[in-house]
Design a protein around this motif. Structure first.
Motif, mmCIF file in Angstrom:
data_model
loop_
_atom_site.group_PDB
_atom_site.id
_atom_site.type_symbol
_atom_site.label_atom_id
_atom_site.label_comp_id
_atom_site.label_asym_id
_atom_site.label_seq_id
_atom_site.Cartn_x
_atom_site.Cartn_y
_atom_site.Cartn_z
ATOM 1 N N PHE A 165 -9.053 2.850 6.497
ATOM 2 C CA PHE A 165 -7.874 2.425 7.249
ATOM 3 C C PHE A 165 -8.269 2.133 8.694
ATOM 4 C CE2 PHE A 165 -3.993 4.101 4.707
ATOM 5 C CZ PHE A 165 -4.580 3.683 3.531
ATOM 6 N N PRO A 166 -7.538 1.239 9.372
ATOM 7 C CA PRO A 166 -7.927 0.876 10.735
ATOM 8 C C PRO A 166 -7.746 2.025 11.713
ATOM 9 C CG PRO A 166 -5.791 -0.077 10.182
ATOM 10 C CD PRO A 166 -6.319 0.535 8.920
ATOM 11 N N ARG A 188 -9.064 15.016 7.881
ATOM 12 C CA ARG A 188 -7.854 15.757 8.255
ATOM 13 C C ARG A 188 -6.646 15.236 7.486
ATOM 14 N NH1 ARG A 188 -8.437 16.219 14.161
ATOM 15 N NH2 ARG A 188 -7.699 14.088 14.149
ATOM 16 N N LEU A 189 -6.582 13.910 7.316
ATOM 17 C CA LEU A 189 -5.461 13.326 6.573
ATOM 18 C C LEU A 189 -5.497 13.738 5.108
ATOM 19 C CD1 LEU A 189 -5.427 9.732 8.125
ATOM 20 C CD2 LEU A 189 -3.805 11.576 8.526
ATOM 21 N N HIS A 231 -4.321 17.118 4.814
ATOM 22 C CA HIS A 231 -2.881 17.158 5.023
ATOM 23 C C HIS A 231 -2.144 16.825 3.723
ATOM 24 C CE1 HIS A 231 0.949 16.840 7.095
ATOM 25 N NE2 HIS A 231 1.136 15.671 6.513
ATOM 26 N N ALA A 290 7.469 5.232 -0.218
ATOM 27 C CA ALA A 290 7.513 4.427 1.012
ATOM 28 C C ALA A 290 6.359 3.423 1.041
ATOM 29 C CB ALA A 290 7.464 5.345 2.236
ATOM 30 N N VAL A 323 7.020 -0.761 1.106
ATOM 31 C CA VAL A 323 6.490 -1.694 2.094
ATOM 32 C C VAL A 323 5.910 -2.916 1.399
ATOM 33 C CG1 VAL A 323 4.464 -2.019 3.569
ATOM 34 C CG2 VAL A 323 6.059 -0.198 4.061
ATOM 35 N N LYS A 335 9.981 2.875 7.937
ATOM 36 C CA LYS A 335 10.049 4.130 7.182
ATOM 37 C C LYS A 335 8.638 4.671 6.918
ATOM 38 C CE LYS A 335 12.123 5.803 2.922
ATOM 39 N NZ LYS A 335 12.667 5.304 1.649
ATOM 40 N N LEU A 336 7.749 3.783 6.494
ATOM 41 C CA LEU A 336 6.381 4.213 6.216
ATOM 42 C C LEU A 336 5.675 4.646 7.506
ATOM 43 C CD1 LEU A 336 4.159 4.646 4.134
ATOM 44 C CD2 LEU A 336 3.475 2.272 4.441
ATOM 45 N N TYR A 351 6.496 8.116 8.169
ATOM 46 C CA TYR A 351 5.715 9.037 7.341
ATOM 47 C C TYR A 351 4.330 9.269 7.932
ATOM 48 C CZ TYR A 351 8.831 9.808 3.455
ATOM 49 O OH TYR A 351 9.871 10.226 2.691
ATOM 50 N N PHE A 352 3.663 8.176 8.293
ATOM 51 C CA PHE A 352 2.311 8.314 8.846
ATOM 52 C C PHE A 352 2.352 9.075 10.172
ATOM 53 C CE2 PHE A 352 0.851 4.636 6.134
ATOM 54 C CZ PHE A 352 -0.130 5.351 5.476
ATOM 55 N N ARG A 390 4.048 11.550 10.894
ATOM 56 C CA ARG A 390 4.090 13.004 10.656
ATOM 57 C C ARG A 390 2.719 13.562 10.320
ATOM 58 N NH1 ARG A 390 8.833 13.042 6.328
ATOM 59 N NH2 ARG A 390 10.031 11.386 7.316
ATOM 60 N N PHE A 391 1.756 12.686 10.026
ATOM 61 C CA PHE A 391 0.406 13.147 9.683
ATOM 62 C C PHE A 391 -0.297 13.665 10.935
ATOM 63 C CE2 PHE A 391 -0.715 10.893 5.440
ATOM 64 C CZ PHE A 391 0.538 11.165 4.947
ATOM 65 N N PRO A 392 -1.215 14.606 10.771
ATOM 66 C CA PRO A 392 -1.860 15.203 11.945
ATOM 67 C C PRO A 392 -2.723 14.184 12.693
ATOM 68 C CG PRO A 392 -2.968 15.894 9.928
ATOM 69 C CD PRO A 392 -1.739 15.153 9.498
ATOM 70 N N GLY A 393 -2.608 14.193 14.012
ATOM 71 C CA GLY A 393 -3.470 13.355 14.845
ATOM 72 C C GLY A 393 -3.107 11.881 14.824
ATOM 73 N N ILE A 394 -1.962 11.535 14.253
ATOM 74 C CA ILE A 394 -1.549 10.135 14.191
ATOM 75 C C ILE A 394 -0.395 9.903 15.172
ATOM 76 C CG2 ILE A 394 -0.608 8.311 12.694
ATOM 77 C CD1 ILE A 394 -3.410 9.107 11.919
ATOM 78 N N ARG A 412 0.084 0.870 12.808
ATOM 79 C CA ARG A 412 -1.095 0.128 12.349
ATOM 80 C C ARG A 412 -1.395 0.446 10.890
ATOM 81 N NH1 ARG A 412 -4.795 0.562 17.011
ATOM 82 N NH2 ARG A 412 -5.149 2.638 16.180
ATOM 83 N N LEU A 413 -1.253 1.726 10.527
ATOM 84 C CA LEU A 413 -1.513 2.142 9.147
ATOM 85 C C LEU A 413 -0.497 1.504 8.190
ATOM 86 C CD1 LEU A 413 -2.391 5.911 9.685
ATOM 87 C CD2 LEU A 413 -3.949 4.057 9.119
ATOM 88 N N PHE A 421 1.134 -1.284 8.611
ATOM 89 C CA PHE A 421 0.816 -2.708 8.474
ATOM 90 C C PHE A 421 -0.424 -2.905 7.609
ATOM 91 C CE2 PHE A 421 3.711 -3.459 12.037
ATOM 92 C CZ PHE A 421 4.348 -4.600 11.574
ATOM 93 N N HIS A 422 -1.339 -1.942 7.682
ATOM 94 C CA HIS A 422 -2.530 -2.038 6.839
ATOM 95 C C HIS A 422 -2.149 -1.951 5.357
ATOM 96 C CE1 HIS A 422 -6.686 -1.642 5.590
ATOM 97 N NE2 HIS A 422 -6.349 -0.586 4.882
#
Lengths: 197, 197
Positions: free
Chosen positions: A16-17, A26-27, A30, A45, A49, B8-9, B12-13, B15-19, B26-27, B29-30
Motif C-alpha cells: 500500500f502507498p 503493525r496493521l 491490528h 467497506a 468502495v 467510509k473506508l 476505517y483506515f 482507526r488503524f494504528p499510526g494512520i 490515500r489507502l 483511494f489505493h
C-alpha cells in the motif's frame, strides 16, 4: 517470526502507498486484534468502495451515480470549469470552500517519458463540454511542475479557438511559508507573477 | 468531497494504528485503484490472519497450531526461558539471531493504573513451566520502563523460590546512539550497570 498468515497480510499492507515494513506489520497485528464483526464491516467497506464508485460521465470525477454530486448540483455556477489532474485535487479545492463552479478531471498530466500522451487524458470530453455548454471561463488548476505547465500550455492552445476566458491558478510562496526556505523556482514564480496593489 | 463509500473506508483506515487522515484517504483511494482479484486476495489474507492465528498453549506466542514453532523446535535450548511482554518482542529477538532458547509471553506488563494487575497476565503458566520443566535460567526481557521494571521485580520475587537463575537483559546507550543525546534515565542506567573490562 510472526505466523505465516500475519507475514502474508503484512506483505499486502506493505504494497500500500506510504506504508513501510513496520507500519505494515503493525496493521496486520491490528487486524488480528480486531473483533470478527469489525473485520466484516471493514471488508464490507473495502468492497463498497470498489463496487459503488464510478466516474461521472460529465466531468470524470469519482461518483456513486452516473453524474456526480457536483455536476448535478444546480446551485453551482455552470459557466466556469476548473480543470484538475486528479479527483483528489477536487477534494482539496472543495475543502478550501473558495470555488463554486464545475470541474473537469484530466486523469493525469502530459508526460511523454512515462507514456502519457494527450490522447490518454480526458481532454476530448472537455472540448465537447466547452463547445456544447455555455462556458465563460476555464480555470486551469494543474500542479505547478514541468508536466503540469506543459499540460496547461497544451490545453490553452486547444481552448483558445473557443473564445473562452482561460485562467491559471496562482503559484508562489505558500501562505505561512517563508521566502528564506523557498526553492528558487518558487521565488522566481512569485516574483514574475507579482501583482500591483 | 470524495464519495460516501470512499469516506467510509477512509474512516476505517483512520482507526488503524499510526494512520493519519491523509494516509487513510490515500489507502482508500489505493483500494479503489486495485483490481477486483487483488482485493479478493487481500481480503482473504485479512480473514486468514484472524482465523488461522491462535495462542501457543505452552508459551502464549502467536501460532498457527496449538504449540508454536519455537516451542516444538527440538533444536532449541529448552533449559532457558526468555520472558517477554508481547509477541512482537519475540519477532525482534528472533531477528537478532542471538538467542536459541524458549520464550514465555506475558501479554502485557503490570500497570495497576490501567487496571492491569498481575492476575491479568500470563504469569501462572510460567510458574507451572518452571516447576514442571527443567529450567536453568529465566531471562527477563521486559522493556526498561516503570511498568517493565515493576513487572520484572514482581516476577523475580515469584521465581526466586524455584532456585532458578534469573537474569535481566542489559539496558544502556543503544548501539550507534550517542551519549550527548541520550536521556538522563538511560545515562544513569548505563553508568550504574557499567561492566569491568
Amino acid at each position: 517470526m510472526a505466523t505465516k498468515s500475519i507475514e502474508k497480510l503484512t506483505d499486502y499492507f506493505y504494497r500500500f502507498p506510504g506504508i513501510g515494513k513496520k507500519s505494515a506489520s503493525r496493521l496486520a497485528f491490528h487486524i488480528l486484534e480486531m473483533e470478527k464483526n469489525e473485520i466484516d464491516e471493514f471488508v464490507k467497506a473495502v468492497y463498497e468502495v470498489k463496487n459503488n464508485t464510478e466516474k461521472c460521465t460529465v466531468c470524470g470525477n469519482l461518483s456513486e451515480s452516473s453524474v456526480c454530486d457536483i455536476c448535478s448540483n444546480e446551485s453551482r455556477d455552470s459557466s466556469v470549469i476548473c480543470v484538475v489532474e486528479d479527483n483528489k485535487d477536487i477534494i482539496a479545492l472543495e475543502k478550501s470552500k473558495s470555488y463554486n463552479g464545475k470541474y473537469h478531471v484530466l486523469n493525469g498530466k502530459i508526460a511523454p517519458l512515462s507514456g502519457i500522451t494527450p490522447d490518454k487524458l480526458n481532454i476530448k470530453p472537455l472540448l465537447t463540454r466547452v463547445a456544447a455548454e455555455e462556458i465563460d471561463e476555464i480555470i486551469l488548476a494543474l500542479n505547478p511542475d514541468l508536466e503540469g505547465e506543459t499540460t496547461a500550455m497544451y490545453l490553452m492552445k486547444l481552448l483558445k479557438p473557443f473564445g473562452v476566458k482561460i485562467s491559471k491558478i496562482a503559484s508562489g510562496i505558500p501562505m505561512g511559508g517563508n521566502i528564506e526556505f523557498s526553492d528558487i523556482a518558487t521565488i522566481n514564480r512569485a516574483l514574475n507573477d507579482r501583482q500591483e496593489q
